[in-house]
Design a protein around this motif. Structure first.
Motif, short mmCIF file in Angstrom:
data_model
loop_
_atom_site.label_atom_id
_atom_site.label_comp_id
_atom_site.label_asym_id
_atom_site.label_seq_id
_atom_site.Cartn_x
_atom_site.Cartn_y
_atom_site.Cartn_z
N HIS A 174 0.83 -1.22 0.00
CA HIS A 174 0.00 0.00 0.00
C HIS A 174 0.86 1.27 0.00
O HIS A 174 0.35 2.36 -0.21
CB HIS A 174 -0.96 0.01 1.20
N GLU A 175 2.17 1.10 0.21
CA GLU A 175 3.10 2.23 0.17
C GLU A 175 3.84 2.31 -1.16
O GLU A 175 4.77 3.11 -1.29
CB GLU A 175 4.10 2.12 1.31
N CYS A 176 3.43 1.50 -2.15
CA CYS A 176 4.17 1.41 -3.40
C CYS A 176 3.31 1.76 -4.61
O CYS A 176 2.13 1.39 -4.65
CB CYS A 176 4.68 -0.02 -3.62
N PRO A 177 3.90 2.43 -5.61
CA PRO A 177 3.19 2.55 -6.88
C PRO A 177 3.10 1.18 -7.54
O PRO A 177 3.87 0.26 -7.21
CB PRO A 177 4.08 3.50 -7.68
N GLU A 178 2.19 1.03 -8.48
CA GLU A 178 1.97 -0.29 -9.08
C GLU A 178 3.22 -0.83 -9.75
O GLU A 178 3.50 -2.03 -9.69
CB GLU A 178 0.82 -0.25 -10.08
N ARG A 179 4.02 0.03 -10.36
CA ARG A 179 5.23 -0.46 -11.05
C ARG A 179 6.18 -1.13 -10.06
O ARG A 179 6.84 -2.12 -10.39
CB ARG A 179 5.94 0.68 -11.78
N ALA A 180 6.25 -0.61 -8.84
CA ALA A 180 7.11 -1.22 -7.82
C ALA A 180 6.51 -2.54 -7.34
O ALA A 180 7.24 -3.52 -7.13
CB ALA A 180 7.29 -0.27 -6.64
N ILE A 181 5.19 -2.59 -7.19
CA ILE A 181 4.53 -3.84 -6.80
C ILE A 181 4.85 -4.94 -7.80
O ILE A 181 5.22 -6.06 -7.44
CB ILE A 181 3.00 -3.63 -6.69
N VAL A 182 4.72 -4.61 -9.09
CA VAL A 182 4.99 -5.59 -10.15
C VAL A 182 6.43 -6.08 -10.07
O VAL A 182 6.72 -7.28 -10.16
CB VAL A 182 4.69 -4.98 -11.53
N ASN A 183 7.37 -5.16 -9.88
CA ASN A 183 8.79 -5.52 -9.83
C ASN A 183 9.11 -6.39 -8.61
O ASN A 183 9.91 -7.33 -8.70
CB ASN A 183 9.66 -4.27 -9.82
N ILE A 184 8.52 -6.06 -7.47
CA ILE A 184 8.78 -6.84 -6.26
C ILE A 184 8.21 -8.25 -6.40
O ILE A 184 8.84 -9.23 -5.99
CB ILE A 184 8.21 -6.13 -5.02
N VAL A 185 7.03 -8.37 -6.98
CA VAL A 185 6.44 -9.70 -7.21
C VAL A 185 7.33 -10.53 -8.13
O VAL A 185 7.58 -11.72 -7.87
CB VAL A 185 5.01 -9.55 -7.80
N LYS A 186 7.83 -9.93 -9.20
CA LYS A 186 8.73 -10.64 -10.12
C LYS A 186 10.02 -11.07 -9.40
O LYS A 186 10.52 -12.18 -9.61
CB LYS A 186 9.08 -9.76 -11.31
N GLU A 187 10.53 -10.20 -8.55
CA GLU A 187 11.75 -10.52 -7.81
C GLU A 187 11.50 -11.65 -6.82
O GLU A 187 12.34 -12.55 -6.65
CB GLU A 187 12.26 -9.27 -7.08
#
Length: 269
Positions: A174-187
């Protein structure tokens, strides 16, 4: 609790924990939670655990204390993880755990307490939060397997692929923009071994309690959470599927929060 941290020797941990080569993403430099410096300040780090306890108290209003509320809330989350891993990963042991966005280590310590034989690592972008995490851990009795703290970006950790059985991401998205969420999930997908489990817990936009917040409170909430709208509009389950996860399950683990669990497909012969 804040005074206990700010008047301690926590500052000595900073140089030991900080990775001076870190380049902070632009979104992380935004004000968060009414702190102008966001998560990059001693005040935010000193107040993080009491803030976490207040979140638990609001989520579990029938609990007799903030401590009990926190134990119940995290116990529900842990039960969801254990059930998912048992159902979808068979007899595979949880030997290596990574807690991405570990803050001051509340969730990390909870994982280490409940998986005492596992190697547990807490990773965060804030060296201030990590300094508090390490300071508080040093005050405890030594563990058989000491928690390791890493100052790194959850979008690109630099850690070896397929090196964890469980990746936890608690109250981060909830503290992240969607692009960061996507990158963290991929990582997270890259870091997990085949058959490994991902466990996310965060605000539940579908929660009746959240949906029925008075407009003035919701406006106040959004004023300190710059990316809350993006989070609410993100299809978390869809993003997990796009990254390659299977067995995606979502459950309300308290009236305000949901836990989403998923599996990296096992190797097929």
């Amino acid at each position: 609790m804040r005074r206990e941290i700010l008047e301690s020797d926590v500052y000595k941990e900073f140089e030991r924990i900080q990775n001076p080569s870190i380049i902070y993403p632009d979104y992380y430099l935004s004000p968060f939670h009414a702190y102008d410096e966001g998560n990059l300040s001693w005040l935010a780090a000193a107040e993080a655990e009491p803030a976490t306890m207040s979140i638990a108290r609001r989520a579990m209003p029938d609990a007799s204390s903030a401590e009990e509320a926190d134990q119940v809330m995290r116990g529900n989350w842990l039960q969801a993880i254990q059930q998912h891993h048992l159902q979808h990963s068979g007899n595979s042991m949880i030997s290596d755990i990574l807690d991405i966005g570990c803050s001051v280590g509340v969730t990390t310590r909870f994982l280490a307490d409940n998986f005492p034989l596992a190697n547990v690592t807490g990773l965060d972008l804030s060296p201030y939060f990590l300094s508090v995490a390490q300071f508080k851990e040093k005050k405890r009795a030594p563990r058989k397997n000491a928690i390791k703290w890493i100052h790194a970006n959850g979008e690109d950790t630099g850690l070896p692929s397929k090196s964890y059985d469980l990746v936890s991401i608690a109250y981060v998205f909830h503290e992240c923009p969607e692009r960061a969420i996507v990158n963290i999930v991929k990582e997270a997908f890259r870091l997990l071994r085949p058959g490994g489990t991902l466990a996310l817990t965060d605000q539940a936009p579908e929660s009746k309690v959240i949906q029925e917040l008075p407009p003035v409170l919701f406006t106040l909430l959004k004023s300190t959470e710059p990316f809350l709208d993006e989070y609410y509009l993100t299809d978390l389950e869809g993003r997990l599927k796009e990254a390659g996860f299977v067995n995606i399950q979502s459950v309300l683990t308290d009236p305000r929060h949901k836990t989403v669990t998923a599996t990296v497909p096992p190797l097929t012969l």
